[in-house]
Scaffold this active site. Structure first.
Site, PDB file in Angstrom:
ATOM      1  N   LYS A   1       0.840  -1.194   0.000  1.00  0.00           N
ATOM      2  CA  LYS A   1       0.000   0.000   0.000  1.00  0.00           C
ATOM      3  C   LYS A   1       0.887   1.260   0.000  1.00  0.00           C
ATOM      4  CE  LYS A   1      -3.852  -2.410   2.283  1.00  0.00           C
ATOM      5  NZ  LYS A   1      -4.653  -2.556   3.545  1.00  0.00           N
TER       6      LYS A   1
ATOM      7  N   TYR B   1     -12.319  -2.734  -3.192  1.00  0.00           N
ATOM      8  CA  TYR B   1     -12.846  -2.813  -1.824  1.00  0.00           C
ATOM      9  C   TYR B   1     -14.374  -2.719  -1.774  1.00  0.00           C
ATOM     10  CZ  TYR B   1      -8.188  -2.582   0.362  1.00  0.00           C
ATOM     11  OH  TYR B   1      -6.910  -2.858   0.786  1.00  0.00           O
TER      12      TYR B   1
ATOM     13  N   ASN C   1      -1.701  -0.165   7.372  1.00  0.00           N
ATOM     14  CA  ASN C   1      -1.208  -1.535   7.630  1.00  0.00           C
ATOM     15  C   ASN C   1      -0.392  -2.131   6.483  1.00  0.00           C
ATOM     16  OD1 ASN C   1      -3.304  -2.117   5.942  1.00  0.00           O
ATOM     17  ND2 ASN C   1      -4.422  -3.428   7.370  1.00  0.00           N
TER      18      ASN C   1
ATOM     19  N   HIS D   1      -1.713  -5.516   1.354  1.00  0.00           N
ATOM     20  CA  HIS D   1      -2.960  -6.256   1.107  1.00  0.00           C
ATOM     21  C   HIS D   1      -2.629  -7.663   0.613  1.00  0.00           C
ATOM     22  CE1 HIS D   1      -6.836  -7.442  -0.594  1.00  0.00           C
ATOM     23  NE2 HIS D   1      -6.147  -7.855  -1.645  1.00  0.00           N
TER      24      HIS D   1
ATOM     25  N   GLU E   1      -8.818 -10.399  -8.210  1.00  0.00           N
ATOM     26  CA  GLU E   1      -8.024  -9.197  -7.975  1.00  0.00           C
ATOM     27  C   GLU E   1      -6.854  -9.083  -8.966  1.00  0.00           C
ATOM     28  OE1 GLU E   1      -7.170  -9.514  -3.777  1.00  0.00           O
ATOM     29  OE2 GLU E   1      -9.268  -9.160  -3.246  1.00  0.00           O
TER      30      GLU E   1
END
Ligand code: ADP
Length: 169
Positions: free
Chosen positions: A29, A69, A132, A135, A146
């Site tokens: 990310k 998402y 965080n 992914h 994805e």
């Protein structure tokens, strides 16, 4: 037993061929890219023995983040999540291997980095759910979905790593 000689001989091969080769979508990310953690993260999957089949640095458009998402659309944090994922380039990766989806989730650790076990990527490298770092797909179906979403057709690459016979008997 009732198994014929031939069946017994070939059973181990049958069992081996039933172990499913899966693909998972892994993404560093924007915070992971900004913090210089790309090499560290790629290295953990490489050292584990999974096969990298897709890799690119990419500025994610809002529409793609929303599609990725979409299951979280109703959550209060959704707008902030989209802002976060589009706030800078991400590193998109496809990784392949037997059991790679669940194993990658274990390498990544719990969603909340403070709850994530030491030794996991989030447990070692992050402190907050909203930052965080990484992914990973949560099922083989979502892995396929994805990868198709984030990569163009022909971008992922098939190859045979030289170390393959040293990773799996
Ligand atoms: P995971 O990424 O571990 O599969 P989820 O699918 O539940 O976790 O959530 C997707 C992402 O949404 C998380 O990785 C995190 O970036 C963000 N997120 C989840 N819950 C929260 C929250 N309570 N506050 C802010 N961001 C969140």
């Amino acid at each position: 037993t009732t198994l014929s000689h031939k069946t017994r001989i070939f059973l181990p091969h049958l069992v081996a061929s039933m172990e499913q080769v899966e693909e998972t979508y892994i993404m560093v990310k924007p915070d992971g890219v900004q913090r210089g953690l790309v090499g560290e993260i790629i290295s953990r999957f490489e050292k584990k023995g999974f096969k990298l089949t897709g890799l690119k640095l990419f500025q994610c458009p809002k529409e793609l983040a929303e599609e990725h998402y979409k299951d979280l659309k109703a959550k209060s944090f959704f707008p902030k999540l989209i802002e976060y994922i589009t706030s800078g380039p991400v590193v998109c990766m496809a990784w392949e291997g037997v059991g790679v989806v669940l194993s990658a989730r274990k390498l990544i650790g719990s969603t909340d980095p403070l709850q994530a076990d030491p030794g996991t990527i989030r447990g070692d490298l992050a402190v907050q759910t909203g930052r965080n770092v990484i992914h990973g797909s949560d099922s083989p179906e979502n892995g396929k979905r994805e990868i198709a979403l984030w990569f163009k057709e022909g971008e992922p690459c098939q190859w045979t790593p030289a170390q393959a016979p040293w990773l799996r008997e």
